[in-house]
Design a protein around this motif. Structure first.
Motif, PDB file in Angstrom:
ATOM      1  N   ALA A 226      30.799  71.491  66.379  1.00 46.91           N
ATOM      2  CA  ALA A 226      30.675  72.072  65.038  1.00 46.91           C
ATOM      3  C   ALA A 226      30.532  73.580  65.173  1.00 46.91           C
ATOM      4  O   ALA A 226      30.040  74.090  66.180  1.00 46.91           O
ATOM      5  N   TYR A 227      31.008  74.283  64.156  1.00 44.20           N
ATOM      6  CA  TYR A 227      30.920  75.741  64.127  1.00 44.20           C
ATOM      7  C   TYR A 227      30.499  76.154  62.724  1.00 44.20           C
ATOM      8  O   TYR A 227      30.891  75.524  61.744  1.00 44.20           O
TER       9      TYR A 227
ATOM     10  N   ARG B  11      17.626  69.358  63.634  1.00 47.34           N
ATOM     11  CA  ARG B  11      17.073  68.120  63.056  1.00 47.34           C
ATOM     12  C   ARG B  11      18.088  66.983  63.131  1.00 47.34           C
ATOM     13  O   ARG B  11      17.746  65.852  63.477  1.00 47.34           O
ATOM     14  N   ALA B  12      19.336  67.305  62.807  1.00 49.81           N
ATOM     15  CA  ALA B  12      20.387  66.273  62.864  1.00 49.81           C
ATOM     16  C   ALA B  12      20.527  65.724  64.287  1.00 49.81           C
ATOM     17  O   ALA B  12      20.667  64.512  64.483  1.00 49.81           O
ATOM     18  N   TYR B  13      20.471  66.603  65.275  1.00 50.24           N
ATOM     19  CA  TYR B  13      20.609  66.157  66.662  1.00 50.24           C
ATOM     20  C   TYR B  13      19.469  65.207  67.037  1.00 50.24           C
ATOM     21  O   TYR B  13      19.681  64.185  67.690  1.00 50.24           O
ATOM     22  N   ARG B  14      18.258  65.561  66.620  1.00 52.66           N
ATOM     23  CA  ARG B  14      17.122  64.682  66.922  1.00 52.66           C
ATOM     24  C   ARG B  14      17.328  63.312  66.282  1.00 52.66           C
ATOM     25  O   ARG B  14      17.048  62.273  66.878  1.00 52.66           O
TER      26      ARG B  14
ATOM     27  N   LEU C 220      23.096  66.535  76.907  1.00 53.13           N
ATOM     28  CA  LEU C 220      23.920  65.747  75.985  1.00 53.13           C
ATOM     29  C   LEU C 220      24.426  66.603  74.833  1.00 53.13           C
ATOM     30  O   LEU C 220      25.496  66.359  74.286  1.00 53.13           O
ATOM     31  N   GLY C 221      23.618  67.563  74.434  1.00 48.37           N
ATOM     32  CA  GLY C 221      23.993  68.380  73.295  1.00 48.37           C
ATOM     33  C   GLY C 221      23.445  69.776  73.452  1.00 48.37           C
ATOM     34  O   GLY C 221      22.545  70.020  74.261  1.00 48.37           O
ATOM     35  N   HIS C 222      24.008  70.677  72.664  1.00 49.85           N
ATOM     36  CA  HIS C 222      23.619  72.071  72.778  1.00 49.85           C
ATOM     37  C   HIS C 222      23.855  72.709  71.411  1.00 49.85           C
ATOM     38  O   HIS C 222      24.936  72.570  70.846  1.00 49.85           O
TER      39      HIS C 222
ATOM     40  N   TYR D 103      27.757  74.127  67.950  1.00 49.28           N
ATOM     41  CA  TYR D 103      26.882  72.975  68.115  1.00 49.28           C
ATOM     42  C   TYR D 103      27.680  71.810  68.687  1.00 49.28           C
ATOM     43  O   TYR D 103      28.584  71.295  68.015  1.00 49.28           O
ATOM     44  N   GLY D 104      27.379  71.413  69.914  1.00 49.61           N
ATOM     45  CA  GLY D 104      28.179  70.365  70.552  1.00 49.61           C
ATOM     46  C   GLY D 104      27.373  69.153  70.985  1.00 49.61           C
ATOM     47  O   GLY D 104      26.195  69.264  71.333  1.00 49.61           O
ATOM     48  N   ILE D 105      28.036  67.998  70.956  1.00 46.12           N
ATOM     49  CA  ILE D 105      27.467  66.780  71.547  1.00 46.12           C
ATOM     50  C   ILE D 105      28.581  66.052  72.279  1.00 46.12           C
ATOM     51  O   ILE D 105      29.659  65.843  71.721  1.00 46.12           O
ATOM     52  N   GLY D 106      28.325  65.664  73.510  1.00 45.41           N
ATOM     53  CA  GLY D 106      29.296  64.859  74.253  1.00 45.41           C
ATOM     54  C   GLY D 106      29.137  63.390  73.899  1.00 45.41           C
ATOM     55  O   GLY D 106      28.068  62.819  74.103  1.00 45.41           O
ATOM     56  N   VAL D 107      30.196  62.800  73.373  1.00 45.99           N
ATOM     57  CA  VAL D 107      30.094  61.408  72.907  1.00 45.99           C
ATOM     58  C   VAL D 107      30.023  60.445  74.095  1.00 45.99           C
ATOM     59  O   VAL D 107      29.144  59.580  74.156  1.00 45.99           O
TER      60      VAL D 107
END
Lengths: 618, 618
Positions: free
Chosen positions: A160-161, A179-182, A445-447, A478-482
């Motif tokens: 996401a950007y 918050r969304a990541y948590r 996992l995410g950043h 905002y990244g997350i590796g699936v």
């Protein structure tokens, strides 16, 4: 779904290269197959869980107002040249040329593509903030892909950007993302360690990594036993185990009673240990001085010693000017190690490394092993905070077989700048609460990251503000590796027999095992399937003509949360019964079929809802 | 969804390169943006419709028992070398080399990847039939990508593959796919023309293309005005407009009264028209003879005239042996054209083209323009069926300025083989019912195809049959282009004002336009949104501070099926009213808000259900 209608090739054997549980189990459970090094195919069972992770991420992104779009996976090389990353990304980025000699990039990330689109559409401050994301294929050419989909070459990432008119707006979206990541990780059943880049020490935060503990993790985390402090060792701080002076003058005053420094002969003494033995002193009273070579230094060195003749140059027209190469001396307390990531950040270099021996000799005018901050004026000296508290120390004398003793910071030297450069380690004290720190290996996992103006400047993005004045927006990413999230779930949720899925990401909620799929048993199994599916439960019916032991083993291996076993014996009771068992528990219990449906529907819906709605706010 | 919370950058202007309606409208409606030639990003609005097309395809694939999986987009080059397509695919396939010099292919299709996975898992006949699919990114390096996502370089394709123990089982899956494809296109609101490869003429079918009519289509279709006959011109047959003899002997007998053939001088006569004028005859009595060069010919030519010295070779160890180059003469009735696709299929060549003048002169021993089948023994002569009915014809005499007349097939020549090589055209008669044929341009959206043993043989796939004997499975493949399907829906459903979405693939079902989003109007709008969403309807609320005209234009442009306009005037009636309008119709009507909710929910659900469940079986 009937087992015989799907394709779940479970295996007893483990591939030789599968050293971690998730790799072994995804392979054995028929979730994935390897097509080549670092390239995996998700088989039907694996894809079901994969899509659930994607969907959890999608729901939480949508919930905070980020909008999904889909740029191409193959991106024009031109965009990467514009941002300056065509060069910067190195060989990890896979490129291709087509028949017309156009450059393509197999997207490793997508700052450029998103920014290019927003650039063309953005005109007014009223369009901001704007947050866009994709869940799409990425490729990074790992030199040594391994651990299955935990570190593959091709993977799927949610990236996401966001674009904002000011830092405050960026901060708001950044916190919403956090918050969304948590929530995402909690819904996936994962215990994550959120690691703020500059937690504690500097206040505020521009970067947060979401780590899971892992024996094969490529990050070292520093954690506090007492509070929630967590940091990547590259940035971890600790409470000072010394009393720093507030200024060089105060340090000088503290050295009032120290003997003037003097040179001593230290023949054949090369290491700090040898020196301590020779002088009968402690490494903590020693000032270790190391010479570093730094590359692409952005820090202004125009007033720094020995840097007068350094040339600045721009790697690309839009990039800031940098010194291609510069040398620094770092003075640190003898018992500590210099953290190169901290040093690189302090001098704003793309890379730092210990200088070659030849450079050390040239710059210190002494053999290797005799550097010291006193009288060193051929290059900038950076003094670690620990050294500022030393007012009676030993250090190299810039000549062979000689050291100084009674050296005091503030009186005998001050250096060009001071900073925190020590590598924090287990046993150090927490910078927040003073508790004992310990180490863990972690996988990211995410950043989430405040990008600032890097891309909007280099790619000429602008909008008109309330006063009709052209402004450059500030950006976050905002990244997350699936794939990595999926495999980490298995790492955290498995036992010797196989996977133990959280309901939220299980490929099926319930597996029904008829001891023999015929007669009354079959009739009851079919009714259970129908009724459970009507209640919105995902059911796998093991209708194979296999021994019960084989079916039980596969059910354990594939990790389906609930198992219902139907046999003639249970059905011939006065009140017909089936066996209900949670994959998480050893014990099963007998239950009437109709009650089983209600109970399963209840428990499963409760667990699904629980994870998504009643989640505590962070 | 609030309009101000999404990102729908609509435009009045049209990009200069957008020549077809779907390209123009997708761009103007803010559905897509171009990142580079042939590379498009789907913006949030476009992605919503895109995902609905994907989901319709997914549901219909699942319904016939095909199983979704996800192989990587980047595929190892080794697999393509194994199948022999590394060479065969040419420059349309994008390749990349990584830092370790590994070859990668950006998947243009995935027969190899699926077959490689199945190969490793297949052991017993009990695992067959097996049908797997993916919906995933593909790349083909179009030389001239154009028409927006109708012909882009990157696109998403649903590709399915199936494996079977015999042809009958393949046929069953093939027919199920055909039914699923019809359902998919019907649910998408598309009028497709299913084109069987060899419909009519040969009975049965091994390939069916699903076409939509399109002015920019790259296929020419031959259709019957009376029956459902439809064929690609490359394969279209027609009813004979002549009475073919059953054998050369019968032809010879039919020529009993024909004068023996004789040479005539035809000075300076070069074209058939000139010859007809010269001889005062009709092209239908002329035998046109053309020399073709064919490449990679698989047909056995060991007994063919002039082919004794041709060498066979294997392009790859697994591929069949072929003649690299061979020449053929084709004799066809003077009013007709040779169809090169039919010729290539007949001689099993990868490509055919008219021979160069030099080759014609060498092979016919005469200048260009005087070839004829009589006495031509330097190469194989292929006689089109139309020529077999000619028993008093004119043809070239294999020497300058000379022709033969009174030539009869069966008596004066027979050729090496006969076949159907004519290009069927508008006005010819239907091979099924005799009706008049006409032409249309078409675009291919989908293709189902019996692959046979090509991949299972070259990639060594086998299983054990009931008797424990090793067998090779037979394969089918089935593709649908998702982007092209989406843009074809717009081609079929639009007017001057914009898109007119079928409900099934509309990005939102209803757009609510408050004339001014405040006060009572706002309250009613918000209630309508809540109630419609509670009824499962997807609603876009145009809460922008824009003039009503702008909102109406955007609503028409984006094509949302139902529009509800709320204004103070309607609300101040004794019974408050809102305006309800279908995008398909010119007229609107006033309706009470609560009735509007019920009516919309009813109509929308009915249309969605209608398309999916009560579909007539094909």
């Amino acid at each position: 779904m009937n087992y015989t209608s799907t394709f779940i090739p479970t295996l007893r054997e483990v591939p030789a290269d599968a050293v971690i549980a998730s790799h072994r189990l995804m392979f054995r459970a028929g979730m994935i197959r390897k097509l080549a090094n670092g390239l995996f195919a998700y088989l039907p069972l694996g894809l079901r869980s994969f899509r659930k992770v994607e969907q959890i991420i999608r729901e939480e992104m949508d919930a905070i107002g980020s909008l999904e779009m889909k740029p191409p996976v193959m991106q024009p090389g031109e965009l990467w040249k514009e941002s300056g990353r065509w060069e910067a990304m190195g060989e990890g980025m896979l490129r291709a040329k087509n028949r017309l000699d156009n450059d393509f990039v197999v997207s490793p990330t997508a700052e450029e593509a998103f920014t290019a689109i927003v650039r063309d559409e953005l005109s007014s401050y009223r369009q901001l903030p704007l947050s866009l994301y994709q869940i799409n294929t990425k490729f990074r050419d790992e030199i040594r892909p391994r651990y299955g989909v935990m570190r593959g070459r091709e993977f799927v990432m949610k990236d996401a950007y966001s674009w904002h008119h000011d830092e405050e707006s960026l901060d708001e979206t950044y916190r919403a993302m956090g918050r969304a990541y948590r929530k995402i990780f909690q819904r996936c059943g994962l215990t994550v360690i959120p690691v703020k880049a500059d937690s504690g020490a500097m206040g505020g935060s521009g970067s947060e990594e979401f780590m899971v503990e892992s024996e094969i993790g490529d990050n070292t985390l520093i954690l506090c036993k007492k509070c929630e402090y967590a940091a990547n060792v590259e940035k971890a701080a600790c409470a000072p185990d010394f009393t720093p002076p507030s200024s060089p003058e105060e340090a000088k005053a503290a050295a009032a009673n120290t003997h003037p420094y003097e040179k001593i002969d230290t023949p054949d003494v090369k290491t700090i240990d040898e020196l301590c033995a020779f002088l009968k002193t402690d490494p903590k009273t020693f000032i270790k001085t190391l010479i570093y070579r730094a590359v692409n230094v952005e820090l202004d060195l125009s007033t720094a010693p020995g840097c007068k003749n350094l040339d600045k140059k721009k790697p690309s027209p839009e990039a800031p000017a940098v010194y291609t190469e510069a040398f620094f001396a770092v003075a640190i307390r003898g018992d500590l190690d210099v953290n190169e990531a901290k040093l690189a950040a302090l001098v704003k270099a793309s890379e730092v490394e210990l200088a070659a021996d030849g450079d050390v000799v040239r710059l210190t005018n002494a053999p290797v092993g005799f550097a010291g901050p006193v009288g060193l004026d051929t290059l900038p000296v950076i003094v670690d905070h620990t050294v500022t508290a030393l007012n009676d120390a030993v250090t190299g004398a810039l000549e062979k077989d000689a050291h100084y003793r009674h050296v005091a910071y503030g009186r005998d030297f001050t250096g060009w700048m001071t900073g925190d450069l020590r590598t924090v380690k287990a046993g150090d004290r927490c910078p927040v609460c003073g508790g004992e720190l310990y180490e863990k290996k972690g996988n990211e996992l995410g950043h989430i990251f405040k990008l600032g103006y890097k891309y909007t400047r280099s790619m000429n993005v602008s909008y008109l503000d309330e006063n009709g004045k052209s402004q450059i927006p500030v950006m976050g990413s905002y990244g997350i590796g699936v794939d990595r999230t999926l495999s980490s779930i298995i790492e955290e949720h498995h036992d010797e027999a196989g996977i133990v899925w959280p309901v939220s990401v299980a490929p099926y909620h319930v597996i029904i095992i008829p001891i023999k799929y015929s007669g009354k048993v079959r009739a009851v199994a079919d009714i259970l399937v129908t009724e459970l599916e009507a209640a919105g439960i995902e059911v796998l019916l093991d209708n194979r003509d296999e021994r019960p032991g084989v079916k039980f083993n596969d059910a354990d291996l594939t990790g389906i949360p609930w198992r219902v076993v139907i046999g003639d014996k249970g059905l011939s009771q006065p009140k017909p019964q089936v066996e209900l068992k949670s994959r998480r528990e050893k014990e099963s219990h007998m239950i009437e079929p109709s009650t089983a449906v209600a109970e399963l529907a209840n428990m499963i819906h409760e667990e699904l809802v629980d994870k998504s709605l009643f989640l505590k706010e962070f």
